[in-house]
Design an enzyme around this catalytic site. Structure first.
Site, short mmCIF file in Angstrom:
data_model
loop_
_atom_site.label_atom_id
_atom_site.label_comp_id
_atom_site.label_asym_id
_atom_site.label_seq_id
_atom_site.Cartn_x
_atom_site.Cartn_y
_atom_site.Cartn_z
N ASP A 33 0.85 -1.19 0.00
CA ASP A 33 0.00 0.00 0.00
C ASP A 33 0.88 1.24 0.00
O ASP A 33 1.89 1.29 0.69
CB ASP A 33 -0.92 -0.02 1.23
N ILE A 34 0.46 2.24 -0.76
CA ILE A 34 1.25 3.47 -0.87
C ILE A 34 1.22 4.28 0.43
O ILE A 34 2.11 5.09 0.68
CB ILE A 34 0.73 4.32 -2.06
N HIS A 102 -10.37 -5.40 -3.62
CA HIS A 102 -9.07 -5.70 -3.03
C HIS A 102 -9.24 -6.07 -1.58
O HIS A 102 -10.17 -5.63 -0.91
CB HIS A 102 -8.10 -4.51 -3.16
P1 5GP Z 1 -9.76 1.30 0.16
O1 5GP Z 1 -9.86 2.63 0.81
O2 5GP Z 1 -10.41 1.31 -1.21
O3 5GP Z 1 -10.20 0.15 1.01
O4 5GP Z 1 -8.22 1.03 -0.07
C1 5GP Z 1 -7.50 1.63 -1.09
C2 5GP Z 1 -6.05 1.60 -0.69
O5 5GP Z 1 -5.29 1.86 -1.85
C3 5GP Z 1 -5.65 2.66 0.34
O6 5GP Z 1 -5.12 2.01 1.48
C4 5GP Z 1 -4.62 3.52 -0.40
O7 5GP Z 1 -3.56 3.93 0.43
C5 5GP Z 1 -4.15 2.60 -1.50
N1 5GP Z 1 -3.71 3.26 -2.72
C6 5GP Z 1 -4.35 4.26 -3.38
N2 5GP Z 1 -3.68 4.60 -4.49
C7 5GP Z 1 -2.59 3.78 -4.54
C8 5GP Z 1 -1.52 3.65 -5.46
O8 5GP Z 1 -1.42 4.34 -6.47
N3 5GP Z 1 -0.60 2.70 -5.19
C9 5GP Z 1 -0.67 1.91 -4.08
N4 5GP Z 1 0.30 1.00 -3.92
N5 5GP Z 1 -1.67 2.00 -3.19
C10 5GP Z 1 -2.62 2.94 -3.42
#
Ligand code: 5GP
Length: 117
Positions: A33-34, A102
Site C-alpha cells: 500500500d502506498i 481488493h
Molecule cells: P480502500 O480505501 O479502497 O479500502 O483502499 C484503497 C487503498 O489503496 C488505500 O489504502 C490507499 O492507500 C491505496 N492506494 C491508493 N492509491 C494507490 C496507489 O497508487 N498505489 C498503491 N500502492 N496503493 C494505493
C-alpha cells in the site's frame, strides 16, 4: 456501480502505473500500500473487473475466486506472517476509495480493537 477501467488498480494491473509488487500469479497481484496503516500493509487485487467484494463473490468464476483467496494465504506464508488481519471495504460508505476489489493484509503491530474509537 459499473467497473471503471481507469481506476488506479486497473492501471497498476495493466502496468501503466508502477507498484511495489510482492506477489503475482494468474489470479492475483499483490503490492505494498502506498500509505501503509501498519508495518506490513499489502493489497491483493484479483485479475478481473470487479468493483467490490460482493461483485467478486457473486460474479467471478469459481476458479478465479478460489485462486484469488488461496493467493492471500500464499502471500502471508511468503511474507512469514503468522498473525495478520484481512480487511475489505465493500462500498464507499465504509471507506472503499478504489473501486477494484481488493483485500488489505495488515500485520506487524498489535491490533486489539476491530475499529478505531
Ligand atoms: P480502500 O480505501 O479502497 O479500502 O483502499 C484503497 C487503498 O489503496 C488505500 O489504502 C490507499 O492507500 C491505496 N492506494 C491508493 N492509491 C494507490 C496507489 O497508487 N498505489 C498503491 N500502492 N496503493 C494505493
Amino acid at each position: 456501480m459499473s467497473y471503471d477501467t481507469n481506476n488506479i488498480f486497473a492501471k497498476i494491473l495493466r502496468g501503466e502505473i508502477p507498484c511495489n509488487k510482492v506477489y503475482e500469479n494468474e489470479f492475483a497481484l499483490a503490492f505494498h500500500d502506498i500509505a501503509p496503516a501498519a508495518p506490513t500493509h499489502i493489497l491483493v487485487i484479483p485479475k478481473g473487473h470487479f468493483v467490490s467484494f460482493s461483485d467478486f463473490v457473486v460474479n467471478a468464476p469459481t476458479p478465479l475466486q478460489q485462486g484469488y483467496f488461496a493467493s492471500i494465504e500464499k502471500i502471508a506464508a511468503q511474507q512469514k506472517l503468522s498473525d495478520y488481519r484481512l480487511i475489505s471495504n465493500n462500498g464507499a460508505g465504509v471507506g472503499q476509495t478504489v473501486h477494484h476489489f481488493h483485500m488489505h493484509i495488515l500485520a506487524g503491530k498489535p491490533m486489539s480493537a476491530l475499529l478505531p474509537n
